[in-house]
Design an enzyme around this catalytic site. Structure first.
Site: not given
Length: 218
Positions: A65-67
């Site tokens: 899951i992206s920053q």
């Protein structure tokens, strides 16, 4: 419980204030979406204590899951409007799709790993957010639902796939992390206007690679 209603809301507000607004994201709609969509729902239970930290997190199957800042930045660059039809390539946990749906976009999201797609769809339904998750090869787009106002790619690609261009409306846009060479990726916004395409380059970044095919491993 750390994620009782009041606590997670406080963590999300702090995330928006210190990680996103502090870095120059000023669009009120996007700041509101990042504060109101519970990121911990899209993070594996054993890592939920880190859900609002300033980093990407593993979600299984070699994916992340992206920053939070990168989700906000890509949403800002895509600039989705309520009612627009958006194709997402690479659903992952479903967090980016959730943010787009919260903003009122009609989201179709393609995920090549079947268990992740199912988990993401369950997470979206749990929150009452309307987005369709499809198991498929994102490189091929979703011709049966085309054309789209916008395409957002959340894995690093070595090219702008022809299918994405063909499925884009006139005056549409495509946003993706483009792999320039080994270890170097940069956000590219391709804008179509009056039959012409304009490229706009933005942040350097790191994403998992965009892979072909479908993986049904459970």
């Amino acid at each position: 419980m750390i994620f009782e209603e009041r606590k997670w809301a406080e963590l999300a507000e702090n995330m928006v204030r210190t990680q996103i607004a502090a870095r120059g994201i000023s669009n009120g709609r996007i700041l509101d979406a990042l504060a109101k969509v519970p990121r911990h729902v899209f993070v594996p239970e054993e890592l939920r204590f880190m859900a609002y930290d300033d980093c990407p997190l593993p979600i299984g199957y070699g994916q992340t899951i992206s920053q939070p800042y990168m989700v906000a930045r890509m949403t800002e660059l895509l600039d989705p409007k309520a009612g627009e039809k958006v194709l997402e390539i690479g659903t992952g946990s479903g967090y980016q799709a959730a943010v787009l749906a919260y903003l009122g976009a009609k989201v179709f999201s393609i995920e090549r790993i079947e268990p992740l797609a199912k988990r993401a769809q369950d997470n979206l339904r749990k929150l009452g957010l309307s987005a369709s998750v499809i198991v498929g090869d994102g490189n091929k787009g979703l011709p049966e639902e085309a054309p789209f106002d916008a395409v957002i790619v959340t894995a690093a690609s070595t090219e702008v796939a022809q299918a994405w261009k063909e499925q884009l409306k006139d005056d549409g846009r495509i946003l993706l992390p483009l792999r320039l060479h080994s270890g170097v990726e940069r956000l590219l916004l391709l804008i179509r206007s009056e039959g012409k395409e304009e490229e706009q380059w933005y942040d350097y970044c790191r994403f998992v690679p965009l892979l072909p095919g479908v993986e049904k491993t459970m």
